[in-house]
Design an enzyme around this catalytic site. Structure first.
Site, PDB file in Angstrom:
ATOM      1  N   ARG A 293       0.837  -1.207   0.000  1.00 28.90           N
ATOM      2  CA  ARG A 293       0.000   0.000   0.000  1.00 28.90           C
ATOM      3  C   ARG A 293       0.872   1.259   0.000  1.00 28.90           C
ATOM      4  O   ARG A 293       1.072   1.891  -1.020  1.00 28.90           O
ATOM      5  CB  ARG A 293      -0.953  -0.029   1.222  1.00 28.90           C
ATOM      6  CG  ARG A 293      -2.154   0.916   1.095  1.00 28.90           C
ATOM      7  CD  ARG A 293      -1.852   2.373   1.349  1.00 28.90           C
ATOM      8  NE  ARG A 293      -1.230   2.606   2.656  1.00 28.90           N
ATOM      9  CZ  ARG A 293      -0.775   3.775   3.053  1.00 28.90           C
ATOM     10  NH1 ARG A 293      -0.879   4.827   2.277  1.00 28.90           N
ATOM     11  NH2 ARG A 293      -0.193   3.917   4.232  1.00 28.90           N
ATOM     12  N   ASP A 294       1.463   1.583   1.146  1.00 35.04           N
ATOM     13  CA  ASP A 294       2.259   2.815   1.219  1.00 35.04           C
ATOM     14  C   ASP A 294       3.435   2.744   0.253  1.00 35.04           C
ATOM     15  O   ASP A 294       3.811   3.735  -0.369  1.00 35.04           O
ATOM     16  CB  ASP A 294       2.771   3.021   2.658  1.00 35.04           C
ATOM     17  CG  ASP A 294       3.107   4.472   2.942  1.00 35.04           C
ATOM     18  OD1 ASP A 294       3.062   5.291   2.015  1.00 35.04           O
ATOM     19  OD2 ASP A 294       3.411   4.780   4.104  1.00 35.04           O
TER      20      ASP A 294
ATOM     21  N   ASN B 110       9.395   4.724   2.995  1.00 38.27           N
ATOM     22  CA  ASN B 110       9.322   4.224   4.374  1.00 38.27           C
ATOM     23  C   ASN B 110      10.682   3.670   4.781  1.00 38.27           C
ATOM     24  O   ASN B 110      11.528   3.371   3.938  1.00 38.27           O
ATOM     25  CB  ASN B 110       8.327   3.062   4.444  1.00 38.27           C
ATOM     26  CG  ASN B 110       6.894   3.519   4.344  1.00 38.27           C
ATOM     27  OD1 ASN B 110       6.344   4.029   5.303  1.00 38.27           O
ATOM     28  ND2 ASN B 110       6.294   3.350   3.192  1.00 38.27           N
TER      29      ASN B 110
ATOM     30  N   HIS C 271       5.274   4.739  12.389  1.00 38.03           N
ATOM     31  CA  HIS C 271       5.353   4.714  10.932  1.00 38.03           C
ATOM     32  C   HIS C 271       6.312   5.831  10.519  1.00 38.03           C
ATOM     33  O   HIS C 271       5.994   7.015  10.685  1.00 38.03           O
ATOM     34  CB  HIS C 271       3.936   4.959  10.387  1.00 38.03           C
ATOM     35  CG  HIS C 271       3.825   4.981   8.897  1.00 38.03           C
ATOM     36  ND1 HIS C 271       3.299   3.930   8.184  1.00 38.03           N
ATOM     37  CD2 HIS C 271       4.147   5.926   7.972  1.00 38.03           C
ATOM     38  CE1 HIS C 271       3.296   4.226   6.890  1.00 38.03           C
ATOM     39  NE2 HIS C 271       3.805   5.429   6.745  1.00 38.03           N
TER      40      HIS C 271
ATOM     41  N   CYS D 238       3.784   9.653  -0.055  1.00 39.15           N
ATOM     42  CA  CYS D 238       2.392  10.078  -0.004  1.00 39.15           C
ATOM     43  C   CYS D 238       2.143  11.042  -1.155  1.00 39.15           C
ATOM     44  O   CYS D 238       2.832  12.055  -1.265  1.00 39.15           O
ATOM     45  CB  CYS D 238       2.088  10.759   1.332  1.00 39.15           C
ATOM     46  SG  CYS D 238       0.429  11.469   1.382  1.00 39.15           S
TER      47      CYS D 238
ATOM     48  N   HIS E  45       9.056   7.605   7.690  1.00 38.16           N
ATOM     49  CA  HIS E  45       9.650   7.741   6.357  1.00 38.16           C
ATOM     50  C   HIS E  45      11.079   8.249   6.535  1.00 38.16           C
ATOM     51  O   HIS E  45      11.364   9.028   7.440  1.00 38.16           O
ATOM     52  CB  HIS E  45       8.820   8.698   5.499  1.00 38.16           C
ATOM     53  CG  HIS E  45       7.534   8.067   5.028  1.00 38.16           C
ATOM     54  ND1 HIS E  45       7.391   7.503   3.783  1.00 38.16           N
ATOM     55  CD2 HIS E  45       6.353   7.860   5.664  1.00 38.16           C
ATOM     56  CE1 HIS E  45       6.177   6.990   3.663  1.00 38.16           C
ATOM     57  NE2 HIS E  45       5.518   7.197   4.793  1.00 38.16           N
TER      58      HIS E  45
HETATM   59 ZN    ZN Z   1       3.536   6.492   5.019  1.00 35.21          ZN
END
Ligand code: ZN
Length: 302
Positions: free
Chosen positions: A14-15, A249, A207, A240, A209
């Site tokens: 996903r990310d 990430n 989370h 994003c 980055h």
């Molecule tokens: Zn993220």
């Protein structure tokens, strides 16, 4: 208070992919998920149920859900922004856990999901309730918890208040997300500690980055401050589309290498993760930012 074990949550499907120009086929997304499972991942953010015009990389969310390996020991997470997305995710019958997102500032909340920050907290609470009504669980993430691409500094008290409001809806955990990679380890240690104490016994996830190179240092600080789960992405992919300058990430293989070498178990097989990272680099046709996959194995394999 360093612990003996930490849970990794694999977010690459996903990310990792949502900001890539190269849109992976559904089959390649499933292959990525299968490789993550083979490496030992037991919680995976598999897709997001959002407007395909806003995030075309996730337009095949239903197809991904339908093709997920049938594994009772794996928790599949679908990210959703509103009730419509929650309903889509729940209707697949394959998503175990909804991921809801609240944003710490009004400007970013408007850019990301066309709501105020308070509105995003209400929406996230509603999503958690929808999951519970459907017999599923939900987790929640506070985006831009350490800094906003539009408003700059974010007050810790604001994040704390959001965390308490979200916690009362009963998520399985609450995440603090450094969406644009501006956090530093001292800030992380302080905020994780404050939020953990405020929402106990609900655990804290983080989370990060690695936009400014502080990703792994932040992971270490978060683990020391009592975070239980770390989001990470194979190869260090990620970003994003609604946050200018956001990049990858923390790489799953880099996090696993650091924690395992420090005596903290992750349940993940590093060699399998490195091989998954090499495979993903081939599929994406570029060198991925993660570092361990580009370095010689250590200690040497006998
Ligand atoms: Zn993220």
């Amino acid at each position: 208070m360093y612990t003996n074990s930490i849970e990794l949550l694999e977010v690459s499907p996903r990310d990792g992919l949502q900001n890539e120009k190269h849109v992976l086929s559904t089959a390649d997304k499933i292959a990525l998920i299968e490789r993550a499972i083979a490496a030992g991942a037991r919680r995976i953010e598999v897709t997001s149920f959002v407007n395909p015009r806003a995030v075309p990389q996730m337009a095949d969310a239903e197809d991904v859900a339908a093709a997920l390996p049938d594994r009772r020991d794996v928790t599949y997470i679908g990210l959703v922004m509103n009730a419509r997305g929650a309903t889509r995710a729940l209707n697949t019958g394959r998503i175990d856990q909804l991921g809801a997102v609240a944003v710490a500032t009004d400007t970013f909340a408007m850019a990301n999901q066309n709501q105020t920050s308070d509105g995003s907290v209400d929406a996230a609470r509603g999503i958690i309730t929808l999951a519970h009504d459907a017999g599923r669980t939900a987790q929640a993430t506070i985006a831009a918890a350490f800094g906003c691409p539009f408003e700059g500094e974010v007050a810790e008290d604001r994040v704390l208040a959001m965390a308490v409001a979200l916690a009362t809806a009963g998520p399985v955990e609450l995440a603090l997300a450094d969406t644009i990679g501006v956090a530093n380890p001292a800030h992380v240690a302080r905020l994780v500690t404050r939020v953990r104490e405020a929402i106990a016994p609900i655990p804290v996830r983080v989370h990060f980055h690695n936009t400014r190179g502080t990703g792994l240092a932040n992971v270490w600080a978060a683990v020391g401050a009592g975070a239980r789960t770390i989001d990470a992405s194979i190869g260090g992919l990620g970003g994003c589309p609604f946050a200018p300058g956001a990049s990858g990430n923390v790489a799953s293989e880099d996090v696993v290498y650091m924690l395992e070498r420090a005596g903290i178990a992750t349940g993940i097989d590093l060699a399998a993760l490195v091989s998954a990272s090499h495979w993903l680099g081939t599929v994406m046709d570029r060198t991925l930012p993660g570092m361990v996959a580009r370095a010689p194995a250590f200690p040497k394999l006998s």
